[in-house]
Design a protein around this motif. Structure first.
Motif, PDB file in Angstrom:
ATOM      1  N   HIS A 133      -1.316   2.166  -3.206  1.00  0.00           N
ATOM      2  CA  HIS A 133      -1.135   2.219  -1.757  1.00  0.00           C
ATOM      3  C   HIS A 133      -2.320   1.665  -0.981  1.00  0.00           C
ATOM      4  O   HIS A 133      -2.505   2.032   0.177  1.00  0.00           O
ATOM      5  CB  HIS A 133      -0.859   3.667  -1.321  1.00  0.00           C
ATOM      6  CG  HIS A 133       0.532   4.126  -1.642  1.00  0.00           C
ATOM      7  ND1 HIS A 133       1.572   4.063  -0.750  1.00  0.00           N
ATOM      8  CD2 HIS A 133       1.056   4.618  -2.788  1.00  0.00           C
ATOM      9  CE1 HIS A 133       2.667   4.511  -1.313  1.00  0.00           C
ATOM     10  NE2 HIS A 133       2.394   4.863  -2.549  1.00  0.00           N
ATOM     11  N   SER A 161       2.541  -3.902   0.074  1.00  0.00           N
ATOM     12  CA  SER A 161       2.563  -5.080   0.944  1.00  0.00           C
ATOM     13  C   SER A 161       2.202  -6.318   0.133  1.00  0.00           C
ATOM     14  O   SER A 161       1.512  -6.226  -0.888  1.00  0.00           O
ATOM     15  CB  SER A 161       1.587  -4.930   2.124  1.00  0.00           C
ATOM     16  OG  SER A 161       0.255  -5.187   1.732  1.00  0.00           O
ATOM     17  N   TYR A 183       8.001  -1.945  -0.107  1.00  0.00           N
ATOM     18  CA  TYR A 183       7.408  -1.445   1.133  1.00  0.00           C
ATOM     19  C   TYR A 183       7.637   0.051   1.280  1.00  0.00           C
ATOM     20  O   TYR A 183       8.598   0.615   0.742  1.00  0.00           O
ATOM     21  CB  TYR A 183       7.984  -2.196   2.333  1.00  0.00           C
ATOM     22  CG  TYR A 183       7.609  -3.657   2.360  1.00  0.00           C
ATOM     23  CD1 TYR A 183       6.331  -4.060   2.720  1.00  0.00           C
ATOM     24  CD2 TYR A 183       8.532  -4.642   2.011  1.00  0.00           C
ATOM     25  CE1 TYR A 183       5.977  -5.398   2.729  1.00  0.00           C
ATOM     26  CE2 TYR A 183       8.190  -5.980   2.004  1.00  0.00           C
ATOM     27  CZ  TYR A 183       6.910  -6.361   2.374  1.00  0.00           C
ATOM     28  OH  TYR A 183       6.556  -7.684   2.363  1.00  0.00           O
ATOM     29  N   ASN A 184       6.743   0.692   2.022  1.00  0.00           N
ATOM     30  CA  ASN A 184       6.883   2.124   2.265  1.00  0.00           C
ATOM     31  C   ASN A 184       8.095   2.402   3.154  1.00  0.00           C
ATOM     32  O   ASN A 184       8.228   1.802   4.220  1.00  0.00           O
ATOM     33  CB  ASN A 184       5.627   2.675   2.949  1.00  0.00           C
ATOM     34  CG  ASN A 184       4.470   2.836   1.991  1.00  0.00           C
ATOM     35  OD1 ASN A 184       4.664   3.014   0.796  1.00  0.00           O
ATOM     36  ND2 ASN A 184       3.251   2.770   2.506  1.00  0.00           N
ATOM     37  N   SER A 297      -3.181  -1.006   2.998  1.00  0.00           N
ATOM     38  CA  SER A 297      -2.226  -1.821   2.252  1.00  0.00           C
ATOM     39  C   SER A 297      -0.952  -2.001   3.066  1.00  0.00           C
ATOM     40  O   SER A 297      -0.547  -3.119   3.371  1.00  0.00           O
ATOM     41  CB  SER A 297      -1.910  -1.158   0.915  1.00  0.00           C
ATOM     42  OG  SER A 297      -1.040  -1.954   0.167  1.00  0.00           O
ATOM     43  N   TRP A 298      -0.316  -0.931   3.433  1.00  0.00           N
ATOM     44  CA  TRP A 298       0.861  -0.958   4.304  1.00  0.00           C
ATOM     45  C   TRP A 298       0.827   0.356   5.065  1.00  0.00           C
ATOM     46  O   TRP A 298       1.170   1.408   4.532  1.00  0.00           O
ATOM     47  CB  TRP A 298       2.159  -1.096   3.515  1.00  0.00           C
ATOM     48  CG  TRP A 298       3.378  -1.178   4.389  1.00  0.00           C
ATOM     49  CD1 TRP A 298       4.119  -0.140   4.857  1.00  0.00           C
ATOM     50  CD2 TRP A 298       3.989  -2.358   4.907  1.00  0.00           C
ATOM     51  NE1 TRP A 298       5.142  -0.587   5.630  1.00  0.00           N
ATOM     52  CE2 TRP A 298       5.100  -1.953   5.670  1.00  0.00           C
ATOM     53  CE3 TRP A 298       3.713  -3.718   4.803  1.00  0.00           C
ATOM     54  CZ2 TRP A 298       5.928  -2.864   6.331  1.00  0.00           C
ATOM     55  CZ3 TRP A 298       4.553  -4.611   5.444  1.00  0.00           C
ATOM     56  CH2 TRP A 298       5.635  -4.190   6.190  1.00  0.00           C
ATOM     57  N   SER A 299       0.404   0.304   6.294  1.00  0.00           N
ATOM     58  CA  SER A 299       0.166   1.520   7.058  1.00  0.00           C
ATOM     59  C   SER A 299       1.479   2.175   7.473  1.00  0.00           C
ATOM     60  O   SER A 299       2.289   1.594   8.197  1.00  0.00           O
ATOM     61  CB  SER A 299      -0.665   1.210   8.300  1.00  0.00           C
ATOM     62  OG  SER A 299      -0.698   2.322   9.166  1.00  0.00           O
ATOM     63  N   THR A 303       4.122   1.526  10.923  1.00  0.00           N
ATOM     64  CA  THR A 303       5.588   1.473  10.831  1.00  0.00           C
ATOM     65  C   THR A 303       6.227   2.571  11.678  1.00  0.00           C
ATOM     66  O   THR A 303       7.221   2.335  12.369  1.00  0.00           O
ATOM     67  CB  THR A 303       6.029   1.616   9.369  1.00  0.00           C
ATOM     68  OG1 THR A 303       5.339   0.657   8.575  1.00  0.00           O
ATOM     69  CG2 THR A 303       7.521   1.390   9.227  1.00  0.00           C
ATOM     70  N   GLY A 319      -2.534  -5.006   5.130  1.00  0.00           N
ATOM     71  CA  GLY A 319      -1.234  -4.513   5.574  1.00  0.00           C
ATOM     72  C   GLY A 319      -0.922  -4.866   7.013  1.00  0.00           C
ATOM     73  O   GLY A 319       0.193  -5.294   7.332  1.00  0.00           O
ATOM     74  N   GLU A 322       0.400  -8.215   7.798  1.00  0.00           N
ATOM     75  CA  GLU A 322       1.804  -8.391   7.410  1.00  0.00           C
ATOM     76  C   GLU A 322       2.751  -7.638   8.337  1.00  0.00           C
ATOM     77  O   GLU A 322       3.903  -8.024   8.493  1.00  0.00           O
ATOM     78  CB  GLU A 322       1.966  -7.887   5.973  1.00  0.00           C
ATOM     79  CG  GLU A 322       3.147  -8.474   5.245  1.00  0.00           C
ATOM     80  CD  GLU A 322       3.066  -8.204   3.753  1.00  0.00           C
ATOM     81  OE1 GLU A 322       4.126  -8.109   3.132  1.00  0.00           O
ATOM     82  OE2 GLU A 322       1.940  -8.094   3.214  1.00  0.00           O
ATOM     83  N   GLN A 323       2.264  -6.580   8.958  1.00  0.00           N
ATOM     84  CA  GLN A 323       3.113  -5.738   9.793  1.00  0.00           C
ATOM     85  C   GLN A 323       3.129  -6.161  11.262  1.00  0.00           C
ATOM     86  O   GLN A 323       4.085  -5.855  11.974  1.00  0.00           O
ATOM     87  CB  GLN A 323       2.640  -4.274   9.695  1.00  0.00           C
ATOM     88  CG  GLN A 323       2.837  -3.645   8.316  1.00  0.00           C
ATOM     89  CD  GLN A 323       2.219  -2.261   8.225  1.00  0.00           C
ATOM     90  OE1 GLN A 323       1.015  -2.111   8.028  1.00  0.00           O
ATOM     91  NE2 GLN A 323       3.038  -1.234   8.396  1.00  0.00           N
TER      92      GLN A 323
END
Length: 783
Positions: A133, A161, A183-184, A297-299, A303, A319, A322-323
């Motif tokens: 993560h 991500s 993805y989360n 990484s992917w928050s 989101t 992340g 990318e988001q």
């Protein structure tokens, strides 16, 4: 048929990774999956919100900490006979009980902050994955050395991500072939429902703008940087309230944040609220959500904020890039307090920009895509990269020998030619080696199921449904053979027998060392081609000690089953054939590779100034065959006669202590220096005038060629293939393998120093024939 899944995590308190896993649980179809969930260490934590009560009831859950508190006596008694001492020492009994006897389709180790050892060693699963993560290239807490010890057991590394995957793979290339992205997920209905829950918190009644950060107080989350940015904005007259929701468990940092806020006069504006079970009702009131971490990484917070249509400002982490599309669905900022202040001021004072961002977030939902990507992963029956082409077999792949170095270069060449190369080793490869060979698959004892069978307790085998009735009966029978010789017979029959089956799955198997314990098993396997590499002068080595005489006594029969026996020079080959004339047609001469570019590059690094008048250097292990003790006796005599020299020895080994003692006893400390092992010995070779290798026996030593590449002439005993390497009177000196022969050669050099420079000039155009060797190597491995 339902897929059987296991998820293992250290703790399950509210956090990004934990919330993402909980959301996945809620989205999984209970008609398609059977899910076990193991929480290893849910110790009570102050100011933390446990997610365990929210786990769907159809998921089988084991809270190891709670189970351990009331672990019943009958289970304790049963565990004494079920688990080995190492198992009981390393893992809690409830965890072992929970997975005992179960066969999973997929087992997931969740988290990069602890090692996947339990899933790797104790879980029986067709496939195993590690869920990561964060961006591993940025995470200072990530212990790569320990984490990747279990790389062989991991079939897939799941990132949240694409950017985090890319950065992590660049830092750790060994993950490349196994990396995937899922993805989360969010539980959207629950999120929106929680956001609408009423709150009576007076903090939300303020008429000033509200900025919200949802993050546990940890260094990498950037709370101190937030304070710096807020101070700048206060000086500019931009006033707002900054709410921080997250665990305050890290006391020293929390205290530092509070002190800093007070020093800046922000203690009433920058507020630490601690954990909240429902941060979304605060998020609903926020004018902006700030995610200002050092790395993400992917928050999940980004989101969640986007789902609730709240504008986000975030640092340019893997992340966030990318988001967020800057200026479209959020704001990106650099990591400096000044840039954060500039971007936050723009967001808080520009209602038109905030509305534009809100409008772009209408109907944001990627849940279906995420669930489908997870489904595709666990539906895979076969994973890529498992083609069994060429296998190199080592006893200990970490051992720093010349044979290992040669094998690494051979693997490089074979991969360049398009071959899939694998390694079997009796020891786990270290991280340095895994990084050196990122596309190589490693096998070992863990790859032999019968090794687990042999080392397990009898009761564990009898009660484990994954073993067949025949295997259970075999184990029961073996348990009545306690004598050591009977145990050895059992081990050879079952464990080594399965090793032979593993070797037989490859087209070509290559044994790296003439002393390997695996030679007989490779000889008896069913591989299409079997190759034995001999890296020494076999005729001298075979009778060097009781050990070599013992392990070579059956070589005549063993090598009959090999297709090719590779030796390093014609002279070594001729002496080998004198011992085994029946093997002549199976022998081939092929020298080792030399990495000329690396040698020249490392040779340019500065070392100490050479010692006048003649500076010798030896690179070699401090072991009996290298004959350091003989050399020290010779050098003592030369010093007594008045000769001047200095001798560096690069390397270590079992004779280190004896060598140190003898150097002191002979009063050679001013002219002999033991420098130990060095990652770059070439700088010492480059700065020497003569490279010396005065061993009792050798094969075709690479160190001589390496010295030639650096333009350094060589003094060596005329053993093994060395007479084929050194041209007397052109690039070095050959000495008889006796005290007198070595002494005479050293005296000749000391009294004829003009030869050193002449030989050095002769070596300026030296080129090692790697191209020819690579061509012959590829021909050898073509089935």
């Amino acid at each position: 048929m339902k897929k059987k899944l296991l998820f293992v995590i250290s703790q399950f308190y509210k956090g990004g990774a934990e919330s993402a896993l909980l959301n996945l649980f809620k989205l999984l179809d209970k008609e398609a999956y059977e899910v076990d969930f193991l929480v290893m260490n849910q110790m009570p934590a102050e100011n933390a919100v446990s997610l365990i009560p929210m786990v769907p009831s159809w998921i089988r859950l084991c809270d190891v900490f709670q189970e351990n508190l009331n672990y019943p006596l009958p289970k304790r008694a049963r565990g004494r006979f079920l688990y080995t001492i190492p198992q009981k020492d390393e893992f809690p009994r409830p965890a072992l009980d929970f997975v005992f006897g179960k066969q999973y389709d997929w087992a997931f180790h969740v988290g990069e902050w602890y090692t996947p050892v339990f899933v790797a060693r104790e879980v029986n699963a067709v496939h195993k994955a590690a869920w990561i993560h964060t961006d591993l290239s940025k995470a200072s807490y990530f212990n790569a050395k320990e984490y990747f010890r279990y790389d062989d057991a991991v079939d897939s590394y799941i990132f949240v991500s694409q950017n985090a995957l890319k950065s992590s793979v660049e830092a750790y290339p060994l993950m490349k072939e196994k990396a995937a992205v899922i993805y989360n997920p969010l539980d959207l209905p629950e999120l929106r429902k929680m956001a609408q829950e009423p709150t009576e918190d007076v903090l939300l009644e303020t008429k000033r703008p509200i900025v919200l950060t949802v993050a546990n107080i940890r260094t990498e989350k950037g709370h101190l940087r937030q304070l710096e940015a807020m101070r700048i904005l206060k000086q500019r007259g931009v006033n707002f309230t900054w709410l921080n929701i997250g665990s305050l468990a890290y006391g020293p940092l929390v205290e530092k944040v509070r002190e800093q806020a007070k020093a800046y006069g922000l203690e009433k504006d920058f507020l630490l609220l601690g954990s909240r079970s429902n941060p979304y009702r605060y998020m609903r009131y926020a004018d902006a959500v700030a995610v200002l971490s050092d790395f993400e990484s992917w928050s999940m917070v980004i989101t969640e904020a986007k789902t609730l249509r709240v504008p986000v400002i975030a640092t340019r982490t893997a992340g966030a890039l990318e988001q967020i599309v800057h200026g479209e669905n959020g704001i990106l900022t650099d990591f400096t307090p000044e840039d954060i202040a500039d971007k936050l001021e723009l967001l808080l004072t520009n209602e038109e920009l905030r509305q534009k961002i809100r409008d772009s977030l209408t109907d944001f939902d990627n849940t279906t895509e995420i669930v489908e990507s997870f489904g595709r992963l666990v539906s895979k029956e076969e994973l890529s990269g498992l083609e069994k082409d060429i296998l190199f077999v080592f006893d200990d792949v970490n051992y720093p020998s010349g044979a290992k170095g040669a094998a690494l270069h051979q693997m490089d060449a074979l991969q360049r030619a398009g071959h899939k190369v694998a390694v079997f080793s009796g020891t786990e490869p270290n991280l340095e080696l895994r990084m050196r060979l990122p596309e190589v698959r490693f096998y070992g004892w863990h790859s032999i199921q019968k090794n687990r069978w042999f080392n397990s307790r009898v009761l564990a085998i009898l009660l484990d449904r994954s073993w067949t009735a025949t295997e259970k009966m075999e184990k029961l029978t073996c348990s009545f053979r306690p004598a050591a010789d009977k145990q050895q017979q059992t081990f050879r029959r079952y464990v080594m027998g399965e090793a032979q089956k593993l070797f037989g799955q490859f087209k070509t198997v290559c044994v790296v060392s003439e002393g390997s314990i695996w030679r007989e098993d490779v000889a008896n396997c069913s591989a299409q081609k079997k190759i034995q590499w001999i890296h020494t002068d076999y005729s001298a080595w075979k009778n060097f000690s009781d050990w070599t005489r013992h392990i070579t006594k059956d070589d005549g029969q063993i090598y009959q089953k090999f297709d090719t026996i590779v030796l390093l020079s014609e002279q070594i080959r001729n002496r080998f054939i004198q011992i085994y004339p029946q093997l002549a047609s199976r022998t081939k001469v092929l020298p080792n590779f030399i990495d000329q570019e690396e040698i020249l590059q490392k040779g340019q690094m500065r070392s100490e100034k050479p010692f006048p008048p003649v500076h010798f250097v030896t690179v070699g292990r401090l072991s009996q065959e290298k004959s350091l003790m003989r050399l020290l006796k010779i050098l003592y005599g030369l010093k007594e006669e008045g000769y001047r020299f200095h001798w560096d020895w690069i390397g270590d080994g079992p004779e280190w202590n004896d060598a140190v003692e003898k150097i002191q006893k002979l009063d050679l400390t001013d002219c002999v220096t033991l420098r130990g092992a060095h990652r770059n010995p070439f700088r010492y070779v480059k700065n020497a005038q003569v490279f010396a290798l005065l061993s009792s026996y050798e094969g075709l030593p690479n160190t001589i060629y390496e010295a030639f590449v650096l333009g350094v002439p060589v003094l060596a005993t005329a053993v093994g293939g060395i007479p084929e390497q050194i041209s007397q009177g052109k690039n070095g000196w050959l000495a008889a393998n006796t005290e007198k022969g070595i002494r005479d050669a050293i005296v000749h050099i000391l009294e004829n120093q003009n030869e050193i420079e002449r030989f050095h000039e002769n070596l300026q155009q030296y080129h090692y024939p790697n191209e020819m060797i690579e061509k012959e190597l590829n021909e050898l491995f073509e089935c």
